[in-house]
Structure formats: structure tokens, C-alpha cells
Design a protein around this motif. Structure first.
Motif, mmCIF file in Angstrom:
data_model
loop_
_atom_site.group_PDB
_atom_site.id
_atom_site.type_symbol
_atom_site.label_atom_id
_atom_site.label_comp_id
_atom_site.label_asym_id
_atom_site.label_seq_id
_atom_site.Cartn_x
_atom_site.Cartn_y
_atom_site.Cartn_z
ATOM 1 N N VAL A 283 0.843 -1.205 0.000
ATOM 2 C CA VAL A 283 0.000 0.000 0.000
ATOM 3 C C VAL A 283 0.876 1.252 0.000
ATOM 4 C CG1 VAL A 283 -1.773 1.273 1.244
ATOM 5 C CG2 VAL A 283 -1.859 -1.212 1.181
ATOM 6 N N GLY A 284 1.927 1.264 0.813
ATOM 7 C CA GLY A 284 2.845 2.392 0.828
ATOM 8 C C GLY A 284 3.524 2.605 -0.514
ATOM 9 N N TRP A 285 3.857 1.510 -1.177
ATOM 10 C CA TRP A 285 4.484 1.585 -2.509
ATOM 11 C C TRP A 285 3.541 2.253 -3.510
ATOM 12 C CZ3 TRP A 285 6.047 -3.348 -5.749
ATOM 13 C CH2 TRP A 285 6.875 -2.948 -6.821
ATOM 14 N N VAL A 286 2.270 1.892 -3.461
ATOM 15 C CA VAL A 286 1.283 2.471 -4.376
ATOM 16 C C VAL A 286 1.057 3.947 -4.043
ATOM 17 C CG1 VAL A 286 -1.123 2.361 -5.121
ATOM 18 C CG2 VAL A 286 0.176 0.249 -4.808
ATOM 19 N N LEU A 287 0.985 4.288 -2.762
ATOM 20 C CA LEU A 287 0.776 5.678 -2.374
ATOM 21 C C LEU A 287 1.972 6.549 -2.757
ATOM 22 C CD1 LEU A 287 -0.972 5.321 1.104
ATOM 23 C CD2 LEU A 287 -2.001 5.677 -1.140
ATOM 24 N N ASP A 288 3.165 5.984 -2.736
ATOM 25 C CA ASP A 288 4.335 6.730 -3.227
ATOM 26 C C ASP A 288 4.193 7.021 -4.721
ATOM 27 O OD1 ASP A 288 5.515 6.754 -0.742
ATOM 28 O OD2 ASP A 288 6.760 4.983 -1.104
ATOM 29 N N ALA A 289 3.667 6.040 -5.476
ATOM 30 C CA ALA A 289 3.440 6.260 -6.908
ATOM 31 C C ALA A 289 2.372 7.329 -7.137
ATOM 32 C CB ALA A 289 3.030 4.944 -7.575
ATOM 33 N N VAL A 290 1.359 7.380 -6.262
ATOM 34 C CA VAL A 290 0.336 8.421 -6.364
ATOM 35 C C VAL A 290 0.959 9.794 -6.120
ATOM 36 C CG1 VAL A 290 -1.774 9.321 -5.316
ATOM 37 C CG2 VAL A 290 -1.560 6.879 -5.757
ATOM 38 N N ASP A 291 1.888 9.880 -5.157
ATOM 39 C CA ASP A 291 2.596 11.148 -4.922
ATOM 40 C C ASP A 291 3.405 11.571 -6.150
ATOM 41 O OD1 ASP A 291 1.548 11.333 -2.410
ATOM 42 O OD2 ASP A 291 3.298 10.515 -1.387
ATOM 43 N N ASP A 292 3.977 10.601 -6.849
ATOM 44 C CA ASP A 292 4.711 10.925 -8.076
ATOM 45 C C ASP A 292 3.773 11.493 -9.141
ATOM 46 O OD1 ASP A 292 7.080 10.072 -6.956
ATOM 47 O OD2 ASP A 292 6.980 8.056 -7.813
ATOM 48 N N MET A 293 2.521 11.024 -9.167
ATOM 49 C CA MET A 293 1.552 11.592 -10.108
ATOM 50 C C MET A 293 1.296 13.068 -9.790
ATOM 51 S SD MET A 293 -1.218 8.477 -10.466
ATOM 52 C CE MET A 293 -2.231 9.391 -11.645
ATOM 53 N N LYS A 294 1.275 13.407 -8.497
ATOM 54 C CA LYS A 294 1.094 14.815 -8.122
ATOM 55 C C LYS A 294 2.260 15.660 -8.616
ATOM 56 C CE LYS A 294 -1.434 13.678 -3.856
ATOM 57 N NZ LYS A 294 -1.420 13.782 -2.383
ATOM 58 N N ILE A 295 3.471 15.113 -8.503
ATOM 59 C CA ILE A 295 4.658 15.852 -8.953
ATOM 60 C C ILE A 295 4.595 16.093 -10.461
ATOM 61 C CG2 ILE A 295 7.174 15.739 -9.158
ATOM 62 C CD1 ILE A 295 7.202 14.131 -6.561
ATOM 63 N N LYS A 296 4.039 15.133 -11.199
ATOM 64 C CA LYS A 296 3.939 15.269 -12.660
ATOM 65 C C LYS A 296 2.777 16.150 -13.097
ATOM 66 C CE LYS A 296 5.922 10.692 -13.609
ATOM 67 N NZ LYS A 296 5.677 9.365 -14.213
ATOM 68 N N GLY A 297 2.038 16.691 -12.147
ATOM 69 C CA GLY A 297 0.909 17.539 -12.491
ATOM 70 C C GLY A 297 -0.337 16.780 -12.894
ATOM 71 N N GLN A 298 -0.502 15.551 -12.384
ATOM 72 C CA GLN A 298 -1.653 14.718 -12.737
ATOM 73 C C GLN A 298 -2.631 14.611 -11.565
ATOM 74 O OE1 GLN A 298 0.285 11.058 -13.871
ATOM 75 N NE2 GLN A 298 0.859 11.843 -15.893
ATOM 76 N N GLU A 299 -2.819 15.712 -10.827
ATOM 77 C CA GLU A 299 -3.687 15.685 -9.647
ATOM 78 C C GLU A 299 -5.119 15.295 -9.985
ATOM 79 O OE1 GLU A 299 -1.795 18.206 -10.495
ATOM 80 O OE2 GLU A 299 -0.411 18.690 -8.852
ATOM 81 N N LYS A 300 -5.599 15.682 -11.175
ATOM 82 C CA LYS A 300 -6.985 15.400 -11.547
ATOM 83 C C LYS A 300 -7.230 13.913 -11.799
ATOM 84 C CE LYS A 300 -7.736 19.943 -13.648
ATOM 85 N NZ LYS A 300 -8.120 20.679 -14.890
ATOM 86 N N TYR A 301 -6.171 13.163 -11.998
ATOM 87 C CA TYR A 301 -6.324 11.732 -12.298
ATOM 88 C C TYR A 301 -6.032 10.848 -11.084
ATOM 89 C CZ TYR A 301 -6.054 13.506 -17.079
ATOM 90 O OH TYR A 301 -6.280 14.193 -18.236
ATOM 91 N N ILE A 302 -5.759 11.463 -9.929
ATOM 92 C CA ILE A 302 -5.381 10.680 -8.755
ATOM 93 C C ILE A 302 -6.556 9.814 -8.301
ATOM 94 C CG2 ILE A 302 -4.837 10.867 -6.298
ATOM 95 C CD1 ILE A 302 -3.019 13.183 -6.980
ATOM 96 N N PRO A 303 -6.356 8.517 -8.109
ATOM 97 C CA PRO A 303 -7.466 7.624 -7.745
ATOM 98 C C PRO A 303 -7.670 7.541 -6.234
ATOM 99 C CG PRO A 303 -5.501 6.335 -8.136
ATOM 100 C CD PRO A 303 -5.110 7.772 -8.373
#
Length: 567
Positions: A283-303
């Protein structure tokens, strides 16, 4: 006279001939079984290579099995079979000899439709004959299907509806598939086809395309760790492929979460959901990947993230209402129903920065992301010893009961040795910048969630003392102390309470001397003199399931209601 009675010796060739026969028969009796065994092994290896070659080139997800779990008939020859191969995407089951014919004759689930002219609401059923699930009923006449001892009746591999042979002939020639119970979780093949065409035309209006699927459409992406939970994840992947589109299913040991989550960018804003099948580390591994989506400017696609807990521990999933561990006690279809009923909540995530002591230390501080808890002391020591031995022989640590027994052994050992004694003389603790005086402790635990140590509510405790429930979205950390391994064991069996130090937005711990065990979310290490600073990092959007409550949840809720009534 004696010389006359003594028989004359035979020619030497007769003895050699008898010995030769004995040697020949001995060689035959020894070499013949060896030859037969070698020949059978050679033939078996050839069949395996041939089968693997079919598996590799096929569009089906073929898997071998030594014994089917229910009465099974080959989809090609219609004979009853006990072992063979099955497709974990469409559910085909075949005998080994019919594998090649089935691979050519039957089509598996289509991830994308080949015909671009097909619209979203006009997809036909994809029927597979025979081996329908037990206790299934015909969608036309409402009578039980698959009750005859032969290959009979049909099942749609998308909507999972079943129908009799006779009803199929008379009623369902032009029937369209609506994807059944889980249509709001499935990504239709026609949607991906339309997306592919839009990308070729350089269009990105996914909202208009998704509007045809309804406002309730919240596609679900499955991220499973096949190594978690005594390798239960591998079987779960197949069961989810049966119910959903295979393009939604990922094994994180083969496809990292950061790559798998890019599928969210093809979906409407704020619509995607993710189900993580694994332990708290996954779960922590997946949440780290979600944080990387925020860095890439993909906040609108965060699940939004739900959890299906595998393995031991799983304190985060327990806090979010998904239970302490999944062992197949409920069907996968019920898991999907629970996801559809879950509500979105926020989870605090914290940055743990470890700076080694020394003026000439040129290395960068170590940084961790904490979801559950940080600790220094006996519980970290037990985790460190457990991980060290599991890395040496991982096959021996595949049972939950055995893992807990190993933890018990190391806890008992520490009760006698007391490797972490006099911790209060070795550390300094600051809560929101204020120094805190510590009693004679052996361990300090900083909590973000309600559960700790595999299902124990550490902050609330037990007895007459009333403490508010620890929240995981209030920006506060709960800090407690323990007096040793025996005290930890007493807390877990509800015979004692921890020493409550306080709550804070920022925690700073200074280890002045010696080497101490530390851990963040179950990942332990041995640490020398350093400064540990814990600050708020970000929020994660999780899914909370309130359908099942443990005894601790019920008692804690009732305690809170009693406090409100007295006020």
C-alpha cells in the motif's frame, strides 16, 4: 574309491555361460526401470515445453492445474477431466491434449475492440459453453444452470450471466451485454477503442466519451502483489480477470505501480479507483506512486485507494475497515461489492527524516514516508530480527501462525536480555518544539493510525480511562512509550495500557549514543546516533469500508458515545 565317486568337473565354458546370464538379467533389471523413467521424463519435458510454447504465444491466460475444484468438462472434446489447463481471463477449461485446438477455436476477452464502428452501448455477449459456476441461474427462465453431468449451458465472460442451451436458441440471438453487476467498475473494450481513436485524432475530451457510461461509472484498477499472503495474490489476479477487463489488472512485481497508474490518465477526472491487494508495504508503494503523479501535475487523475489485506500485520487496512487479513473467506465478487459501497476519506502521510550525528557527515539525510507508525525500541528489535531471518530463508515464513510464533520467540528473548533498556537516558524527545521528560522506558512509538502491532488499539487503551479515538486525518501524531517487550505483550492482550506521552504536529527525537533498532511501517534497521524529525508531508485519498467492524471498533465507538452522553 573316493576318487572314483567324485564327479568329474565340467568344462569351464558352462560356468562362464551361467555367470553371463546372471549378469545380463541383473543389468536388465537395473537398467530397464532407469530407461523407462528417463523416457517418461523426456516425454514429460517435451509436453511441458510444447505447452509453454502455446502459453507464450496464446492470447489466453492459460494456467496449469493438477485438480479442478469442481466437476469439469473439456470445452473441445466434452469429456470429464480432473486436470488440465484453464484460462484465468475467460474461464475456458481444456484437457492437455485439446489445448492447441481450444487455443485456435475460442477467442479470449478482447481488451480493445477491433471494429471502431461499435458504440459503447451495443457490445454483444461473449458466450462460453459449459462449466458454469455452481448455483447459477438462467437469465431467461430463472432455473438452475449447469446441473446436468455434461458440457452444457452458456456463460457470458463479461456480465457473468448464464443461460440454458434451449433458452439460448430461442431468446438470446440478438441480446446485447450490459456488463452485469460490476458494469460501473469495468473499463469496456469499446471505451479503450474510442480513446485510441481520439488520441490518433489528437483529441482529449474523455468526459464526453465517459458520459455515455453514466455518472456512476468509477472504473477500478487492481494492483496485486503476487508474493504477498503465501502467494495468494497470483490466484486473486486470475479471479479479478474473470470479473473485470484484464487491462485493469496488474501484478506489481512485474509492472511497477507508477506505470500501472498511468491508466488513470485515460479516464475522466476524479473517477478512478484502485484496489491494492497486499500488505501495508505494498500500500505504501502504491501511495508513493500516487505522490509521483502529483509531482507530474496529474492531480486530476489521482485515484481513491482501497485495500485487500494479504499477509500479516495490515494495521492500515484494519484502520480503514478492510480487516486484518484476507484468506479467501469471502468471494472476490463480494470484495468488489464492498469497494462500491466504500466512502472516500483522507489519510495523513508523514515525512521521517533521519540525520546522522557528526560535523563531518557528508551523506544526505535518509527520508522515509510514514503511513502507520515510527518506533524505536523492542518492537523495532523484534521486526529487525524477524526480517533478518526471513531474508535468509523466505520459504520458511509463509504461514501467519509461524510468523507470529517467531515474533513471540524474539519478544520472549528480549524480555530476558533487555537490549533496549534505559532508553530515556539515550534519547531526547521534543513535541512541537518542547522537550518532554521521559520515565524509565525501553521504547517510543509515534502513531498516525488507530491500530498497531497486528490489531491492537494502542492510544485508546482499555479500562476506565477514556481517550478520544486516534484519527488519521487530523494532522496530529500520537506518541506513547512502552516499558519493554513484556509490556508490549500485555498491551496486545488488553492487560495494560501504554504510557501516553502526548500528541503533536511535529516530533523530534535525538538519539545521543549507542546503536538502537528503529522501524517505519514495519521496515526496520539498526541506527546509530542521529536526529529523527517527523513532519506532515501530504494527504492520500483512501476508501473506508464501514460494513465490518471488529470488537475493538465496536467497543471504542461505544466508549465515545458514552463520553458524549456524559458531556
Amino acid at each position: 574309491m573316493e576318487a572314483e565317486r567324485r564327479p568329474a568337473p565340467g568344462p569351464p565354458s558352462e560356468g562362464l555361460f551361467a555367470n553371463g546370464h546372471l549378469i545380463l538379467w541383473t543389468l536388465c533389471s537395473v537398467l530397464l526401470p532407469v530407461f523407462i523413467t528417463f523416457w517418461c521424463s523426456l516425454q514429460r519435458s517435451r509436453r511441458q515445453l510444447h505447452r509453454r510454447d502455446i502459453f507464450r504465444k496464446s492470447k489466453h491466460g492459460w494456467r496449469d492445474t493438477d485438480l479442478f475444484s469442481q466437476p469439469t468438462y473439456c470445452c473441445v472434446c466434452a469429456q470429464h477431466i480432473l486436470q488440465g489447463a484453464f484460462c484465468d481471463c475467460c474461464g475456458l477449461r481444456v484437457d492437455e491434449d485439446c489445448l492447441k485446438k481450444a487455443d485456435k477455436r475460442f477467442q479470449c476477452k478482447e481488451i480493445m475492440l477491433k471494429n471502431d464502428s461499435k458504440v459503447l452501448d451495443a457490445m454483444p455477449h461473449h458466450w462460453i459453453r459449459g462449466n458454469v459456476p455452481l448455483c447459477s441461474y438462467c437469465m431467461v427462465c430463472r432455473q438452475q444452470c449447469g446441473s446436468q453431468p455434461k458440457l452444457c449451458d452458456y456463460r457470458c465472460i463479461w456480465c457473468q450471466k448464464t443461460v440454458h442451451d434451449e433458452c439460448m436458441k430461442h431468446s438470446l440471438k440478438n441480446e446485447k451485454c450490459d456488463f452485469g453487476e460490476f458494469k460501473n467498475l469495468i473499463i469496456p473494450p469499446s471505451y479503450l477503442t474510442s480513446i485510441n481513436q481520439m488520441r490518433k485524432d489528437k483529441k482529449t475530451d474523455y468526459e464526453l466519451l465517459a458520459s455515455k457510461l453514466g455518472k456512476q461509472w468509477t472504473p477500478l484498477i487492481i494492483l496485486a502483489n503476487s508474493r504477498s499472503g503465501t502467494n495468494m495474490g497470483e490466484g486473486l489476479l486470475g479471479e479479478f480477470r474473470i470479473l473485470l477487463n484484464p487491462v485493469q489488472i496488474f501484478d506489481v512485481t512485474k509492472t511497477p505501480p507508477i506505470k500501472a497508474l498511468q491508466l488513470c490518465t485515460l479516464l475522466p477526472y476524479y473517477s478512478a479507483q484502485v484496489l491494492v491487494c497486499g500488505g501495508d508495504g505494498t500500500v505504501g508503494w502504491v501511495l508513493d506512486a500516487v505522490d509521483d503523479m502529483k509531482i507530474k501535475g496529474q492531480e486530476k487523475y489521482i485515484p481513491q485507494v482501497a485495500v485487500l489485506p494479504l499477509g500479516t500485520g495490515n494495521d492500515l487496512s484494519n484502520t480503514l475497515g478492510w480487516g486484518a487479513g484476507y484468506a479467501g473467506e469471502i468471494p472476490v465478487a463480494q470484495v468488489l461489492r464492498n469497494v462500491m459501497e466504500a466512502d472516500g476519506i483522507k489519510l495523513d502521510r508523514w515525512k521521517v527524516q533521519v540525520t546522522n550525528k557528526g560535523y563531518y557527515n557528508l551523506r544526505k539525510p535518509k527520508e522515509f514516508t510514514m503511513n502507520n507508525y515510527f518506533s524505536v525500541g523492542p518492537d523495532a528489535l523484534m521486526a529487525l530480527n524477524f526480517h533478518a531471518h526471513r531474508e535468509k530463508a523466505p520459504s520458511l515464513f509463509s504461514s501467519r501462525i509461524l510468523n507470529k510464533a517467531v515474533y513471540l520467540f524474539y519478544g520472549t528473548k528480549d524480555c530476558l536480555v533487555q537490549e533496549c533498556k534505559d532508553l530515556n537516558k539515550k534519547v531526547e524527545l521534543e513535541l512541537d518544539g518542547e522537550r518532554v521528560a521521559l520515565p524509565n522506558l525501553e521504547g517510543i512509538i509515534v502513531l498516525n493510525i488507530g491500530y498497531w502491532g497486528g490489531g491492537c488499539r494502542l492510544w485508546e487503551g482499555m479500562g476506565d480511562e477514556t481517550y478520544p479515538l486516534a484519527r488519521h486525518d487530523d494532522g496530529l501524531l500520537e506518541v506513547v512509550g512502552v516499558y519493554g517487550s513484556f509490556h508490549c505483550a500485555q498491551i496486545q492482550v488488553k492487560l495494560a495500557n501504554p504510557f501516553r506521552i502526548g500528541q503533536a504536529h511535529t516530533v523530534r527525537l535525538i538519539l545521543k549514543c549507542s546503536m538502537m533498532p528503529m522501524q517505519v511501517d514495519g521496515e526496520p534497521w539498526a541506527q546509530g546516533p542521529c536526529t529523527v524529525t517527523i513532519t506532515h508531508k501530504t494527504h492520500a485519498v483512501m476508501l473506508y469500508f464501514s460494513g465490518e467492524q471488529t470488537d475493538d471498533d465496536i467497543s471504542s465507538t461505544s466508549d465515545q458515545e458514552d463520553v458524549k452522553e456524559t458531556e
